[in-house]
Design a protein around this motif. Structure first.
Motif, PDB file in Angstrom:
ATOM      1  N   VAL A  12       3.896  12.602  -3.890  1.00  0.00           N
ATOM      2  CA  VAL A  12       3.915  11.755  -2.694  1.00  0.00           C
ATOM      3  C   VAL A  12       5.183  10.900  -2.697  1.00  0.00           C
ATOM      4  O   VAL A  12       5.368  10.058  -3.567  1.00  0.00           O
ATOM      5  N   LEU A  34       0.834  -1.202   0.000  1.00  0.00           N
ATOM      6  CA  LEU A  34       0.000   0.000   0.000  1.00  0.00           C
ATOM      7  C   LEU A  34       0.872   1.257   0.000  1.00  0.00           C
ATOM      8  O   LEU A  34       0.611   2.210  -0.741  1.00  0.00           O
ATOM      9  N   PRO A  62      -4.151  12.545   4.519  1.00  0.00           N
ATOM     10  CA  PRO A  62      -3.631  13.660   5.306  1.00  0.00           C
ATOM     11  C   PRO A  62      -2.846  14.624   4.431  1.00  0.00           C
ATOM     12  O   PRO A  62      -2.059  14.203   3.583  1.00  0.00           O
ATOM     13  N   LEU A 103       0.756   3.960  -3.062  1.00  0.00           N
ATOM     14  CA  LEU A 103       0.383   5.364  -2.865  1.00  0.00           C
ATOM     15  C   LEU A 103       1.373   6.313  -3.521  1.00  0.00           C
ATOM     16  O   LEU A 103       1.072   7.471  -3.795  1.00  0.00           O
ATOM     17  N   ALA A 111      -4.293  -2.557  -3.760  1.00  0.00           N
ATOM     18  CA  ALA A 111      -3.486  -2.538  -2.539  1.00  0.00           C
ATOM     19  C   ALA A 111      -4.304  -2.055  -1.358  1.00  0.00           C
ATOM     20  O   ALA A 111      -4.230  -2.607  -0.255  1.00  0.00           O
ATOM     21  N   GLN A 161       3.930   6.652   3.640  1.00  0.00           N
ATOM     22  CA  GLN A 161       3.849   5.932   4.906  1.00  0.00           C
ATOM     23  C   GLN A 161       2.838   6.599   5.842  1.00  0.00           C
ATOM     24  O   GLN A 161       2.010   5.932   6.465  1.00  0.00           O
ATOM     25  N   ARG A 162       2.892   7.930   5.864  1.00  0.00           N
ATOM     26  CA  ARG A 162       1.967   8.666   6.733  1.00  0.00           C
ATOM     27  C   ARG A 162       0.526   8.437   6.280  1.00  0.00           C
ATOM     28  O   ARG A 162      -0.375   8.220   7.086  1.00  0.00           O
ATOM     29  N   MET A 163       0.309   8.460   4.953  1.00  0.00           N
ATOM     30  CA  MET A 163      -1.039   8.220   4.430  1.00  0.00           C
ATOM     31  C   MET A 163      -1.514   6.820   4.781  1.00  0.00           C
ATOM     32  O   MET A 163      -2.672   6.617   5.143  1.00  0.00           O
ATOM     33  N   PHE A 198      -0.639   4.885   7.327  1.00  0.00           N
ATOM     34  CA  PHE A 198      -1.007   4.782   8.736  1.00  0.00           C
ATOM     35  C   PHE A 198      -2.319   5.509   8.996  1.00  0.00           C
ATOM     36  O   PHE A 198      -3.171   5.017   9.733  1.00  0.00           O
ATOM     37  N   HIS A 199      -2.464   6.674   8.364  1.00  0.00           N
ATOM     38  CA  HIS A 199      -3.691   7.427   8.578  1.00  0.00           C
ATOM     39  C   HIS A 199      -4.905   6.622   8.106  1.00  0.00           C
ATOM     40  O   HIS A 199      -5.901   6.492   8.815  1.00  0.00           O
ATOM     41  N   LEU A 200      -4.794   6.046   6.898  1.00  0.00           N
ATOM     42  CA  LEU A 200      -5.934   5.314   6.342  1.00  0.00           C
ATOM     43  C   LEU A 200      -6.265   4.089   7.171  1.00  0.00           C
ATOM     44  O   LEU A 200      -7.431   3.807   7.445  1.00  0.00           O
ATOM     45  N   LEU A 201      -5.240   3.337   7.570  1.00  0.00           N
ATOM     46  CA  LEU A 201      -5.510   2.068   8.249  1.00  0.00           C
ATOM     47  C   LEU A 201      -5.787   2.253   9.734  1.00  0.00           C
ATOM     48  O   LEU A 201      -6.480   1.454  10.351  1.00  0.00           O
ATOM     49  N   GLU A 202      -5.249   3.337  10.295  1.00  0.00           N
ATOM     50  CA  GLU A 202      -5.308   3.495  11.744  1.00  0.00           C
ATOM     51  C   GLU A 202      -6.490   4.367  12.144  1.00  0.00           C
ATOM     52  O   GLU A 202      -7.117   4.148  13.176  1.00  0.00           O
TER      53      GLU A 202
END
Lengths: 199, 199
Positions: A21, A11, B19, A15, B47, A27-29, A31-35
């Motif tokens: 990007v 993922l 984000p 992205l 993904a 990586q930030r996206m 974590f944001h999406l999954l978390e």
């Protein structure tokens, strides 16, 4: 980079196809999406796959459209004899928002770039020639970007129109409104100086 | 903003769940995906939906993981008696990349923020208490962010550990390496000055 598992790594990597990007943002996206926003992620999956299935190009002006002809090409109230040539669909939106222009558009989806293998065919120039030949066009407005490639593309299309006795115009170059002379790059300033308008 | 059709507008709007993505970036991403990189967009759909289906949280440390226990919690070679508490999964990656730390982690997935309704339960504090009670932990390292909420969270967890006679430490604050005194904010500088180390 430490690994989190194949699905997450894939993922992050997928992205990165988004413009602007890099690895950290991806990586930030992720974590944001999954978390924090799985609902938003689910919505994104649906919107993206729906758009991939349904969005094609307008058969006439080549802008992204869900229908064979886009809403502008379908609108009989717009002027038919003036044609504005832009590089990207976003340029159409920008012109629509900023101006009162009520004519036609043609979207090149890029600019001439022989080194990247982007020639007239990739920009739909044959379709443009057909348009110029089969319709009465009074004026072609060249609204490509003021870059070297954009200028070359404008020059190329300008020649096509001139040989058909169509009036050709180009967006004015100069100092942007609200700009300060001190901070304007020198080529823009020199352009604005030599192209000064009489009051 | 001029409209392009429901599928495109919905995609622009869905991309804003990422984000740092505002309306302009979302529009740029949409054009890029549909105009230039449909393969990448297709890969992103797959993904993302695969990750949504498969990525859960590690039952022990709460980091994102595809398996019940993440690779670190499954690794017997890591020290079992030292526990590092972080706010986000990305903090685990940052520490793993930067340090030689070989102990355990616990991911809060946020910080205490009563006004937003984020209390100890949302941060998995009951699970953390269970961990502290059932295992022999020598040291708890508080690696929450040096923000007001992060400090409050660290203080709260520090108290939990101290009442169980566990040594508590906090990441050192001070001037970042490579930083210049002139450009350091005053609270960091004052913190670094009062916490000066003898040579």
């Amino acid at each position: 980079m430490a690994k989190l598992g194949p699905s997450i790594d894939e993922l992050i990597s997928a992205l990165r196809c988004l413009p602007g990007v890099g690895p950290k943002s991806a990586q930030r996206m992720t974590f944001h999406l999954l978390e924090r926003n799985r609902d938003g992620a689910q919505r994104l999956v649906q919107a993206l796959s729906h758009a991939l299935d349904n969005v094609k190009h307008c058969q006439r002006c080549r802008i992204l459209s869900e229908t064979e002809l886009c809403s502008r090409c379908n609108d009989d109230r717009r002027q038919q004899d003036i044609l504005c040539i832009v590089e990207m669909p976003s340029d159409v939106l920008a012109i629509e928002q900023a101006t009162q222009y009520q004519g036609q558009y043609f979207v090149l989806s890029g600019h001439l770039s022989p080194l990247d293998g982007i020639g007239p065919d990739a920009l739909g120039i044959p379709k443009l020639i057909e348009w110029l030949d089969k319709n009465t066009i009074e004026e072609v407005i060249l609204a490509t970007n003021p870059t070297i490639e954009g200028e070359a593309t404008a020059h190329f299309i300008g020649e096509l129109a001139r040989t058909r006795n169509i009036k050709v115009s180009r967006l004015a170059h100069g100092i942007p409104l609200g700009g300060e002379l001190e901070f304007i790059d020198s080529s823009t300033l020199s352009h604005a100086f030599s192209g000064r308008e009489s009051l």
